[in-house]
Write a protein that holds these residues in place. Structure first.
Motif, short mmCIF file in Angstrom:
data_model
loop_
_atom_site.label_atom_id
_atom_site.label_comp_id
_atom_site.label_asym_id
_atom_site.label_seq_id
_atom_site.Cartn_x
_atom_site.Cartn_y
_atom_site.Cartn_z
N GLN A 164 -3.64 1.01 7.55
CA GLN A 164 -4.11 0.07 8.47
C GLN A 164 -5.71 -0.28 8.61
OE1 GLN A 164 -2.02 0.65 11.94
NE2 GLN A 164 0.01 -0.29 11.39
N THR A 165 -6.43 0.69 7.93
CA THR A 165 -7.95 0.43 7.93
C THR A 165 -8.21 -0.54 6.82
OG1 THR A 165 -8.08 2.75 8.58
CG2 THR A 165 -9.93 1.66 7.68
N HIS B 235 -4.35 29.13 7.22
CA HIS B 235 -5.18 30.13 6.98
C HIS B 235 -6.50 29.45 7.93
CE1 HIS B 235 -7.91 32.52 4.77
NE2 HIS B 235 -6.98 32.83 3.95
N PRO B 236 -6.99 30.54 8.69
CA PRO B 236 -8.34 30.22 9.45
C PRO B 236 -9.43 29.64 8.57
CG PRO B 236 -7.67 32.72 9.62
CD PRO B 236 -6.73 31.87 9.08
N GLY B 237 -9.70 30.46 7.41
CA GLY B 237 -10.79 30.25 6.51
C GLY B 237 -10.49 29.02 5.57
N ARG B 238 -9.48 28.56 5.47
CA ARG B 238 -8.98 27.44 4.40
C ARG B 238 -8.28 26.33 4.75
NH1 ARG B 238 -7.11 31.26 -0.62
NH2 ARG B 238 -9.24 32.68 -0.91
N THR B 239 -8.88 25.96 5.90
CA THR B 239 -8.27 24.66 6.60
C THR B 239 -9.24 23.46 6.97
OG1 THR B 239 -6.30 26.00 7.25
CG2 THR B 239 -6.51 23.74 8.41
N ALA B 240 -8.94 22.42 6.85
CA ALA B 240 -9.73 21.29 7.42
C ALA B 240 -9.27 20.09 7.80
CB ALA B 240 -10.52 20.98 6.06
N THR B 241 -9.95 19.65 8.62
CA THR B 241 -9.54 18.52 9.30
C THR B 241 -10.02 17.16 8.39
OG1 THR B 241 -9.92 19.23 11.62
CG2 THR B 241 -9.71 16.69 11.20
N ILE B 242 -9.33 16.15 8.26
CA ILE B 242 -9.50 15.19 7.32
C ILE B 242 -9.97 13.91 8.15
CG2 ILE B 242 -8.69 13.58 5.40
CD1 ILE B 242 -6.49 15.52 4.84
N TRP B 243 -11.23 13.51 7.83
CA TRP B 243 -11.68 12.40 8.73
C TRP B 243 -11.70 11.05 8.06
CZ3 TRP B 243 -12.87 13.19 13.84
CH2 TRP B 243 -12.99 14.76 14.13
N LEU B 244 -11.42 10.05 8.46
CA LEU B 244 -11.60 8.56 7.78
C LEU B 244 -12.67 8.04 9.03
CD1 LEU B 244 -11.25 6.12 6.30
CD2 LEU B 244 -9.18 5.87 7.61
N ASP B 245 -13.75 7.85 8.62
CA ASP B 245 -15.01 7.48 9.72
C ASP B 245 -14.99 8.39 10.58
OD1 ASP B 245 -15.69 5.34 7.88
OD2 ASP B 245 -14.09 3.93 9.17
N LYS C 192 0.80 -1.29 -0.04
CA LYS C 192 0.16 -0.03 -0.06
C LYS C 192 0.92 1.19 -0.01
CE LYS C 192 -4.27 -1.80 2.39
NZ LYS C 192 -4.98 -1.43 3.50
N ARG C 193 1.97 1.18 0.81
CA ARG C 193 2.94 2.36 0.57
C ARG C 193 3.36 2.67 -0.50
NH1 ARG C 193 7.41 0.72 3.56
NH2 ARG C 193 6.86 1.48 5.71
N LEU D 265 -0.41 8.35 7.64
CA LEU D 265 -0.55 7.17 6.69
C LEU D 265 -0.64 5.72 7.23
CD1 LEU D 265 -0.27 6.85 3.64
CD2 LEU D 265 2.14 6.56 3.91
N GLN D 266 -0.14 5.60 8.64
CA GLN D 266 -0.19 4.32 9.15
C GLN D 266 -1.69 3.83 9.54
OE1 GLN D 266 3.34 4.04 11.38
NE2 GLN D 266 2.21 2.71 12.91
#
Lengths: 345, 803
Positions: free
Chosen positions: B697-698, B652-662, B501-502, B692-693
């Motif tokens: 691993q999901t 940037h406070p208006g252009r940043t996101a958290t990425i969620w997996l489930d 996968k890597r 990445l780990q």
């Protein structure tokens, strides 16, 4: 009526000749052959003719209609051809203008070397083993026959975190860990990874660099097996015509220890600046796993033997691609990295 | 180790070979010869001259006009050296000579006076300044009286010699002596070697009558030998001895010191010479220092000692730091008449520790650290005594004063030929193995089909059977080993799913246009935790080389931004880089930091640049987001991926996101804060970093085929006016929930705000696809489902339908 028909035909012929587009031609067809056209009218007027003349005239009308239709078709084809020709002329482009590039990224040159070596050994049934970059002194040194106070520890000045934990100075601790886990079973592994030493960065030194090592442990593993394996590796990396030679050397974790040279890939062995006039280039260190190392990992060195080898992908990349300064691998200058786009079979 | 081949010839005859052949054979047998130095550097026309007269140059204060006899001819030579004087014998480079620096000697006029050559210093003949005897370090070299003008100066100085530069591995300390080298070369060439013959006439007086010895630290000093030599005349050494030392890289001092150094190089046994009278007490006591005790060493530095350091004392105070450095108070000087020669075995660990602390690595300490040959300790003292009698006019007192608890018995190693051959993959006969042992001068008997070997103490590296396998193989020749491949239980090999996968991740990112970067794991305190995905204690180096590289990174982004800045500063202004690698978080139970593999990327500059078509597009948030989505799609996780607006320091406070997996946050994505961009000299720059780990691993669902549709689908578009803050994801969610089973796909295809749209609102358009796998949908079906969607949007998102 006959005259009428012939006149009509001549008229149509003239109109057809005067048509310069498919559309004009179509107008002509509709005008003369259409439901409201003169020919249809003529056919409608047949009823007024005497019965005996009807077949004759009918045949004549049909004949004219067919010949007009044929000429129309012929003309249409010519006009269509002309139209396509014109369109093609208009659509002509300068094929020497640059294309829209497909923006591809590429591997780092060190990954390229590492994967080439990994794949070669995978094809021979090896597994890839990895381990932590921050290591215990035990795995980095002691388990490799380098007890505390061993003079050979001077060879590798290390970055310590605490007295017992350090940034690994080689990938060999992965070998020690693997042997411990395998608990007496046979091993065939390749261990690639980052390593760290207390060196000032310059053209030939880097405080962080990569290593790739191999380890085979089992019954009856002989030094000739090491030599045969390394010979194939050298040919894979540097060309089928490469020869190898082994020279005795010293590493605390192997006995006997060797260094492997390959015949110079630039001059073929006659002597040049790449091989410093010797015809040989030093590529890697190797040896038979030291009995103390086997014993510490729980193997009986009387029954089980092994070989190990290790090399620096930086050095191999520098030789293979003619890179003169090790720092290029870590400054990530696009002008450097992007030179490694090309695939090699 | 520098090996003079002239000196080597005293012990072993190698002259049937060229020096290159010799070097090659030594290298192939295990000691790498790094280089061959020709000490004559191709010099010619360099002769001995006698200065008949020497007068001041009338026009120059610092110059002298010398009339020099160069062998049946008098040459006028101008000399600028401060120590030139009438009556000296000197080195003259005659016109036509070329010196090692490339200087060509020609006839010349100096301030109006003719000069036919040059009077030389040793440095001008290519000898390193630090090797030139102190008396001549600042001027020309003066030769002794018994030389003849016109003779070759190079011959007299022993410069027709070639040096082998050995690059010794740490185990081969036996080759740190000329005798050790002789044994090695003898074994390689199958030649006998000639050891020095030691003989001298001792005086009737006994050493033990004039000197008392006691050793109070036998563990660190199991053997100590002292010899006493009276009536020594301290003087310059004979030329051959000085030449020999310089060839070995040692500066000549006086005959007594030079002899100890000569024997050091010959036997590998360090010696020390004390002035007997300056010892004052007629006594030597070896003990550990007292904590805080002080002594002044030879280099005139006062040192405070520790209780584990071994010192030689006169019973009262230290006179030497054992094996490391002598004391100033007992040094041999011009007035010395009685010398005590010390030859000892000091424990390697003790010397290593002291020399490291004192910061002095000498020829002596390096040999003690490796362990000297126990059987040469006494012999080396005798050899020095002999030379002091021969070269310094000394009178050697009978016997020695000795303490000896050192084990000198040879190790026994028993080896069966099968054991050797099974490990080498060869078939070497036992007789052949015996011959190799004979060449190495290792006494070997063949008993019951086994080799029984008494390992001489000079080869301290030979301890186990495998060491002997190496000895046999290296002298038999590694070229003779056949090439085979290992036969082990056959295993499938290959990459683990994680490793595969890597590679998939790397390939995807490269196909998406990003190149792989490789940056350092060690970061500055400022960068170590910047952009980190989680807060964890840092891992610091005990002794960093610089603050820049003192802490293990917790995020890859800072170094990728460095790489971007580096490139932009070099006018590569469009950058797309990624890196996969470990970050180091906190401490695990086993004391090691938690190493987690991350992937990070940086984008700046143009993303699309088709110059002549005029199509140019700068990178933006959605380019990076598309890459992340593509990556998740490649890994079969796209449907489980979500983005939510987030606040991250330096972003940037208006252009940043958290990425969620489930429901697990696996990364961040967004624009670098404009202030940080400015600080780093970057234009609009986007970054992302993910664990990445966790992602790799999901587990993913098995890939299963879904039937290709047999019935047509129907599409309906809707255009809505909604509040500016209503997120697209929210609207999509409402549509999906309301659309029921028939709704298969929702796609946002238009977004507009600004002119003609009421302030605080925006216009959004979606395309909805309806489909039933079992039958052809009727208009009625679609109208039913679609109106539910429209109702839901109106109620839940306060949306107004646009016509």
């Amino acid at each position: 009526m006959k005259e009428q028909l012939h006149e009509l035909k001549e008229q149509v012929m003239l109109k057809i000749q005067e048509s310069h587009t498919v559309k004009e031609l179509n107008d002509v067809r509709v005008a003369y052959l259409g439901k409201k056209g003169p020919i249809t009218d003529l056919l409608k007027g047949m009823g007024k003719l005497p019965a005996e003349e009807r077949p004759k005239m009918g045949a004549l009308v049909n004949e004219i209609r067919e010949s007009v239709t044929a000429i129309l078709e012929e003309r249409k084809e010519i006009l269509e051809q002309q139209a396509i020709q014109k369109q093609l002329e208009n659509e002509s482009i300068d094929v020497t203008l640059p294309g829209r590039p497909v923006e591809l990224g590429n591997h780092h040159p060190l990954t390229r070397v590492v994967e080439e070596i990994e794949d070669f050994f995978i094809s021979m049934g090896y597994e890839i083993a990895e381990g932590p970059e921050v290591e215990k002194d035990y795995y980095n040194f002691e388990a490799l026959n380098l007890p505390k106070g061993h003079p050979a520890r001077d060879m590798q000045d290390s970055f310590y975190i605490t007295e017992d934990i350090l940034l690994r100075t080689h990938t060999s601790p992965v070998q020690a860990r693997t042997m411990e886990v395998k608990d007496g079973a046979a091993i065939k592994i390749i261990c690639p990874g980052k390593v760290y030493r207390r060196d000032s960065d310059d053209a030939t030194h880097s405080h962080q660099f990569t290593q790739i090592e191999g380890l085979v442990v089992g019954e009856n593993i002989r030094m000739s097996d090491l030599k045969g394996t390394l010979d194939l590796l050298a040919k894979k990396l540097f060309g089928a015509e490469r020869e190898i030679r082994l020279r005795p050397s010293f590493f605390p974790f192997t006995e006997p220890s060797v260094e492997m040279d390959i015949s110079c890939f630039k001059c073929g062995g006659s002597g040049c600046n790449v091989c410093k006039k010797t015809g040989w280039i030093e590529i890697l260190g190797a040896g038979m796993v030291h009995p103390n190392v086997l014993e510490m990992a729980g193997y009986n060195p009387e029954e089980v033997t092994g070989f190990a080898f290790g090399m620096g992908p930086e050095r191999i990349a520098m030789l293979k691609y003619g890179v003169e300064d090790i720092r290029h691998f870590y400054t990530n200058d696009i002008r450097f990295i992007s030179q490694f786009h090309r695939s090699e079979a | 180790m520098l090996v003079s081949t002239n000196w080597l010839s005293n012990y072993v005859d190698w002259n049937e070979l060229s020096i290159e052949e010799l070097a090659e054979k030594i290298t192939r047998a295990g000691i790498e010869v790094d280089g061959i130095i020709d000490r004559s550097f191709g010099m010619d026309n360099i002769v001995i001259g006698h200065v008949n007269s020497c007068v001041k140059h009338p026009e120059a204060d610092k110059l002298h006009i010398c009339q020099v006899d160069v062998g049946g001819e008098i040459s006028q030579i101008i000399c600028g050296a401060p120590n030139i004087a009438e009556g000296q014998n000197v080195i003259v480079a005659r016109p036509g000579a070329v010196l090692p620096g490339g200087m060509k000697i020609k006839k010349a006029k100096l301030r109006g006076e003719e000069s036919n050559g040059m009077i030389c210093s040793l440095q001008e003949l290519g000898i390193e300044g630090k090797l030139v005897p102190k008396a001549y370090a600042e001027g020309i070299y003066v030769l002794p009286n018994d030389v003849r003008a016109g003779d070759s100066a190079l011959t007299h100085l022993g410069l027709y010699d070639r040096i082998l530069e050995f690059d010794l591995t740490p185990n081969r300390s036996d080759a740190l002596s000329m005798l050790g080298v002789a044994y090695e070369v003898g074994a390689i060439l199958s030649k006998d070697i000639k050891l020095p013959e030691i003989s001298y006439t001792a005086s009737a007086e006994k050493a033990q009558d004039v000197l008392k010895l006691s050793v109070e630290a036998a563990e660190d000093n199991p053997m100590y030998v002292a010899k006493v030599v009276k009536n020594v005349k301290v003087a310059e050494s004979p030329q051959w001895l000085q030449n020999t030392l310089m060839s070995a890289g040692i500066r000549p001092h006086n005959n007594v010191v030079d002899i100890t150094n000569y024997v050091l190089m010959e036997y590998g046994q360090p010696l020390h010479a004390f002035d007997y009278d300056r010892l004052q007490t007629k006594e030597i006591v070896v003990r550990h220092a007292r904590e805080g005790e002080k002594m002044v060493t030879l280099d005139q530095v006062e040192r405070t000692l520790h209780d584990y350091q071994l010192v030689i004392t006169n019973g009262n105070e230290p006179v030497a730091l054992a094996g490391v450095m002598g004391g100033a108070n007992s040094e041999v000087y011009e007035g010395t008449t009685t010398v005590v020669i010390e030859s000892a075995y000091f424990a390697p660990g003790s010397v290593r520790q002291t020399s490291k602390e004192v910061g002095l690595r000498s020829d002596a300490s390096t040999r003690f650290e490796k362990g000297v040959d126990p059987n040469r300790v006494a012999e080396a003292a005798e050899r020095a005594a002999q030379l002091m009698a021969e070269l310094a006019g000394g009178e050697v007192l009978e016997g020695s004063v000795m303490f000896d608890e050192l084990d000198k018995t040879p190790e026994k190693i028993i080896l069966s030929p099968d054991y050797v051959n099974n490990r080498l993959g060869m078939k070497i006969a036992m007789d052949e193995m015996k011959t190799i042992m004979d060449r190495l001068q290792i006494p070997t008997e063949l008993i019951n089909g086994q080799l029984v070997m008494d390992i001489p103490t000079r080869r301290q590296d030979l301890k186990i059977k495998e060491d002997m396998i190496e000895e046999i193989a290296r002298l038999y020749g590694y070229d003779e080993i056949p090439k085979t491949l290992p036969i082990v239980e056959s295993t499938p090999g290959g990459l683990t799913p994680y490793q595969s996968k890597r590679r998939i991740v790397r390939r995807f990112l490269e196909a998406a246009g990003l190149s792989q970067a490789l940056t350092y794991s060690l970061a500055s305190p400022k960068d170590a935790q910047a952009f980190a995905l989680e807060t964890a204690p840092v891992t610091k180096l005990l002794m960093p080389m610089s603050e820049e590289r003192s802490i293990l990174r917790q995020s890859i982004i800072p170094h990728l931004l460095d790489a971007a800045t580096y490139n932009v500063a070099r006018r590569n202004d469009s950058i797309a880089l990624y890196e996969t690698g470990s970050v180091f978080l906190g401490i695990e139970e086993d004391g090691l930091p938690k190493e987690v593999e991350h992937v990070a990327a940086v984008l700046t500059g143009k993303w699309v640049h088709h110059a002549w078509q005029g199509e140019t597009k700068k990178v933006d948030f959605f380019v990076m987001k598309g890459i992340v989505e593509g990556l998740f799609e490649q890994l079969g996780l796209l449907e489980r991926l979500q983005f939510t607006k987030a606040t991250v320091e330096q972003m940037h406070p208006g252009r940043t996101a958290t990425i969620w997996l489930d429901d697990q946050s696996v990364g961040i994505i967004g624009q670098v804060h404009p202030t940080v961009q400015n600080q780093r000299d970057l234009q609009e720059t986007y970054v992302m970093e993910m664990n990445l780990q966790s992602i790799m691993q999901t587990a993913t669902e098995e890939l299963l085929y879904e039937a290709v549709p047999r019935y047509p689908s129907i599409s309906r578009d809707i255009a809505l006016m909604v509040d500016r803050d209503t997120s697209a994801a929210n609207l999509e969610k409402i549509i999906e929930q309301a659309g029921g089973n028939l709704l298969k796909k929702v796609q946002l295809f238009d977004l507009y705000e600004g002119k003609n749209v009421e302030e605080g609102t925006k216009s959004v358009a979606f395309s909805l696809t309806y489909f039933d796998p079992e039958r052809t949908l009727t208009d009625e079906d679609v109208v039913k489902a679609h109106s539910k969607v429209l109702d839901a949007l109106t109620v839940q998102a306060n949306a107004q339908l646009r016509s």
